[in-house]
Scaffold this motif. Sequence first.
Motif, PDB file in Angstrom:
ATOM      1  N   TRP A 339     -36.608  89.878  30.500  1.00 16.03           N
ATOM      2  CA  TRP A 339     -35.474  89.591  31.363  1.00 16.03           C
ATOM      3  C   TRP A 339     -35.632  87.911  31.816  1.00 16.03           C
ATOM      4  O   TRP A 339     -36.607  87.756  32.325  1.00 16.03           O
ATOM      5  CB  TRP A 339     -35.513  90.587  32.505  1.00 16.03           C
ATOM      6  N   PHE A 340     -34.445  87.676  31.728  1.00 16.62           N
ATOM      7  CA  PHE A 340     -34.189  86.096  32.424  1.00 16.62           C
ATOM      8  C   PHE A 340     -33.707  86.253  33.590  1.00 16.62           C
ATOM      9  O   PHE A 340     -33.873  85.392  34.633  1.00 16.62           O
ATOM     10  CB  PHE A 340     -33.142  85.364  31.410  1.00 16.62           C
ATOM     11  N   GLY A 341     -32.785  87.292  34.031  1.00 12.14           N
ATOM     12  CA  GLY A 341     -32.196  87.462  35.447  1.00 12.14           C
ATOM     13  C   GLY A 341     -31.910  89.019  35.557  1.00 12.14           C
ATOM     14  O   GLY A 341     -31.860  89.634  34.631  1.00 12.14           O
ATOM     15  N   PHE A 342     -31.622  89.312  36.887  1.00 12.33           N
ATOM     16  CA  PHE A 342     -31.167  90.707  37.119  1.00 12.33           C
ATOM     17  C   PHE A 342     -29.638  90.443  37.635  1.00 12.33           C
ATOM     18  O   PHE A 342     -29.411  90.045  38.769  1.00 12.33           O
ATOM     19  CB  PHE A 342     -32.059  91.235  38.285  1.00 12.33           C
ATOM     20  N   ALA A 343     -28.731  91.027  36.876  1.00 11.67           N
ATOM     21  CA  ALA A 343     -27.308  90.826  37.109  1.00 11.67           C
ATOM     22  C   ALA A 343     -26.748  91.965  38.016  1.00 11.67           C
ATOM     23  O   ALA A 343     -27.271  93.069  37.715  1.00 11.67           O
ATOM     24  CB  ALA A 343     -26.618  90.793  35.776  1.00 11.67           C
ATOM     25  N   MET A 344     -25.601  91.847  38.816  1.00 13.72           N
ATOM     26  CA  MET A 344     -25.202  92.882  39.504  1.00 13.72           C
ATOM     27  C   MET A 344     -23.756  92.556  39.716  1.00 13.72           C
ATOM     28  O   MET A 344     -23.248  91.416  39.656  1.00 13.72           O
ATOM     29  CB  MET A 344     -25.867  92.879  41.064  1.00 13.72           C
ATOM     30  N   THR A 345     -22.846  93.576  39.680  1.00 13.81           N
ATOM     31  CA  THR A 345     -21.275  93.252  39.627  1.00 13.81           C
ATOM     32  C   THR A 345     -20.706  94.050  40.765  1.00 13.81           C
ATOM     33  O   THR A 345     -21.106  95.216  40.756  1.00 13.81           O
ATOM     34  CB  THR A 345     -20.694  93.636  38.376  1.00 13.81           C
ATOM     35  N   VAL A 346     -19.948  93.553  41.715  1.00 14.14           N
ATOM     36  CA  VAL A 346     -19.354  93.965  42.720  1.00 14.14           C
ATOM     37  C   VAL A 346     -18.205  94.787  41.937  1.00 14.14           C
ATOM     38  O   VAL A 346     -17.315  94.181  41.353  1.00 14.14           O
ATOM     39  CB  VAL A 346     -18.984  92.906  43.798  1.00 14.14           C
ATOM     40  N   MET A 347     -18.258  95.979  42.617  1.00 13.48           N
ATOM     41  CA  MET A 347     -17.005  97.034  41.962  1.00 13.48           C
ATOM     42  C   MET A 347     -15.918  96.687  42.450  1.00 13.48           C
ATOM     43  O   MET A 347     -15.819  96.096  43.657  1.00 13.48           O
ATOM     44  CB  MET A 347     -17.525  98.424  42.193  1.00 13.48           C
ATOM     45  N   SER A 348     -14.774  97.036  41.751  1.00 10.94           N
ATOM     46  CA  SER A 348     -13.444  96.484  42.128  1.00 10.94           C
ATOM     47  C   SER A 348     -12.961  97.518  43.670  1.00 10.94           C
ATOM     48  O   SER A 348     -11.981  96.981  44.298  1.00 10.94           O
ATOM     49  CB  SER A 348     -12.442  97.285  41.204  1.00 10.94           C
ATOM     50  N   ASP A 349     -13.616  98.551  44.055  1.00 10.07           N
ATOM     51  CA  ASP A 349     -13.169  99.307  45.074  1.00 10.07           C
ATOM     52  C   ASP A 349     -14.089  98.804  46.196  1.00 10.07           C
ATOM     53  O   ASP A 349     -14.109  99.446  47.232  1.00 10.07           O
ATOM     54  CB  ASP A 349     -13.370 100.788  44.832  1.00 10.07           C
ATOM     55  N   ALA A 350     -15.014  97.836  46.413  1.00 14.40           N
ATOM     56  CA  ALA A 350     -15.942  97.372  47.189  1.00 14.40           C
ATOM     57  C   ALA A 350     -15.204  96.749  48.359  1.00 14.40           C
ATOM     58  O   ALA A 350     -14.129  96.189  48.207  1.00 14.40           O
ATOM     59  CB  ALA A 350     -16.970  96.385  46.715  1.00 14.40           C
ATOM     60  N   PRO A 351     -15.405  97.017  49.483  1.00 14.45           N
ATOM     61  CA  PRO A 351     -14.981  96.621  50.815  1.00 14.45           C
ATOM     62  C   PRO A 351     -15.288  95.112  50.782  1.00 14.45           C
ATOM     63  O   PRO A 351     -15.220  94.540  52.114  1.00 14.45           O
ATOM     64  CB  PRO A 351     -15.277  97.371  51.684  1.00 14.45           C
ATOM     65  N   PHE A 352     -16.192  94.355  50.069  1.00 20.03           N
ATOM     66  CA  PHE A 352     -16.632  93.099  50.315  1.00 20.03           C
ATOM     67  C   PHE A 352     -16.380  92.441  48.743  1.00 20.03           C
ATOM     68  O   PHE A 352     -16.343  93.168  47.718  1.00 20.03           O
ATOM     69  CB  PHE A 352     -18.022  93.053  50.566  1.00 20.03           C
ATOM     70  N   ASP A 353     -16.411  91.134  48.631  1.00 15.42           N
ATOM     71  CA  ASP A 353     -16.588  90.488  47.475  1.00 15.42           C
ATOM     72  C   ASP A 353     -17.735  89.770  46.850  1.00 15.42           C
ATOM     73  O   ASP A 353     -18.863  89.752  47.847  1.00 15.42           O
ATOM     74  CB  ASP A 353     -15.108  89.481  47.383  1.00 15.42           C
ATOM     75  N   ARG A 354     -17.711  89.124  45.842  1.00 15.88           N
ATOM     76  CA  ARG A 354     -19.018  88.459  45.586  1.00 15.88           C
ATOM     77  C   ARG A 354     -19.414  87.353  46.493  1.00 15.88           C
ATOM     78  O   ARG A 354     -20.404  87.209  46.688  1.00 15.88           O
ATOM     79  CB  ARG A 354     -18.806  87.965  44.086  1.00 15.88           C
ATOM     80  N   PHE A 355     -18.306  86.562  47.021  1.00 16.60           N
ATOM     81  CA  PHE A 355     -18.576  85.763  47.874  1.00 16.60           C
ATOM     82  C   PHE A 355     -19.208  85.899  48.993  1.00 16.60           C
ATOM     83  O   PHE A 355     -20.379  85.474  49.279  1.00 16.60           O
ATOM     84  CB  PHE A 355     -17.279  84.840  48.426  1.00 16.60           C
ATOM     85  N   GLY A 356     -19.038  87.359  49.699  1.00 15.73           N
ATOM     86  CA  GLY A 356     -19.649  87.802  50.682  1.00 15.73           C
ATOM     87  C   GLY A 356     -21.138  88.193  50.553  1.00 15.73           C
ATOM     88  O   GLY A 356     -21.650  87.600  51.524  1.00 15.73           O
ATOM     89  N   ILE A 357     -21.285  88.865  49.577  1.00 13.85           N
ATOM     90  CA  ILE A 357     -22.695  89.177  49.272  1.00 13.85           C
ATOM     91  C   ILE A 357     -23.486  87.999  48.851  1.00 13.85           C
ATOM     92  O   ILE A 357     -24.750  87.802  49.295  1.00 13.85           O
ATOM     93  CB  ILE A 357     -22.988  90.147  48.530  1.00 13.85           C
TER      94      ILE A 357
END
Length: 447
Positions: A339-357
């Motif tokens: 592995w080069f990195g560990f990817a995570m995707t913020v789901m569409s129904d999340a109460p936060f966005d990528r910018f927040g986390i």
Amino acid sequence: MIDREDLIRNIREFHAQSADRPFVPGVTEIQSSGACLDADDKTALAEAALDMRIAAGGLAHKFETSLARKIGTRKARLTNSGSSANLLAITALTAPELGDARLRPGDEVITCAAGFPTTVNPILQNGLEPVFIDIDEHTYNASPELIGAAIGPKTRAVALAHTLGNPFPVAEIAEICSDHGMFLIEDNCDAVGSTYRSRRTGTFGDLSTVSFYPAHHVTTGEGGCVLTDNLVLARIVKSLRDWGRDCWCEPGESNRCGRRFGFELGSLPYGYDHKYIYSHIGYNLKATDLQAALGLSQLAKLDDFCAARRHNWLRLREKLDGIDYLRLPEPTPGSDPSWFGFAMTVMSDAPFDRFGIVNFLESRRIATRGLFAGNLLRHPAYSNISHRVSGDLTVSDHVADRTFWVGVYPGITDEMIDYMVASIREFVAGFRRSPARPLESSIEEKR
């Protein structure tokens, strides 16, 4: 008189004195990537420097041979970056020596919209037309189905990267390419040491490329390599890298072939110095023996580096399993990624966005990165290029808006992994899921 061995011994002692500082949560930055350099690396560089190995020579050739043997190809051609390796690989496929099989301006090359620019740029730089496809939402890679649907009458090649070290289904895609008479270029820059069906990535395509930038599995500072089993392509790559010259002697060699003044090519007079006859429109993209010295030292540790990357990724995956609002990555079935990195995707129904986390993690000194370009076609540089899109780019857009990754490189310790996990869980725990809002199960369901 200063003794050489004393100098080398002093370098090792100096390295031992510069021990790593202890990890302090929230103070010590956890980088997303980085080089892991030890005393052997420092002394390898020092010895090459003492010998004034400032151009490509014997060490470069030895590194090429060692890398080809390690990956499992017949030939390797060292160059000055992974981006140059991609340029050399695509350009080699346009060479006249390939006859009717060669790529010509206007021919199409299938590639992913979600990726790194220099996988795609050589397609454009050679007057070819990229055909952009989407990716799988779990592996972040192209699929055989998407490749098959993208093939048109002008499609002649496929150029794909193994995303974040996770192999795309390369055996199936190589078979599609073979059935349709298309070339396959594997961008293996993020995946050295990964396997698919127990076979190393970088050995399935007509050509594959590697990067030795400090973020990657093995580093030479700057550097890259093109690998192939095809001896004709290997010679073309070497010529393109070395100014486009026809001669295959190494720089500094006078007459290795014994025919230096025995050629008659083009409209040049018989006996014109073969070292100065040019058969391709080439570049100077060579690396140096200094870089090769470091590469040889690093290559000896590749297996350990890969094991550490796998360990760190698995620890993150197990400790984050079941977390709300984040889609976690999945290895491609049949693969064993380095592995080069560990990817995570913020789901569409999340109460936060990528910018927040992302901002929360960065405030905790945990470095994050987006999944490279996200969707290349949304960038200014690609707004007016000639291209084709096959299907839609729903997942690529989702990645551009919602995906990020954190590091798993060997410099990250278990203590750092656990701090990353605790920080991510702390952020997500601040948002309680409503029973009326079920988890988003799949992007595919929204199509």
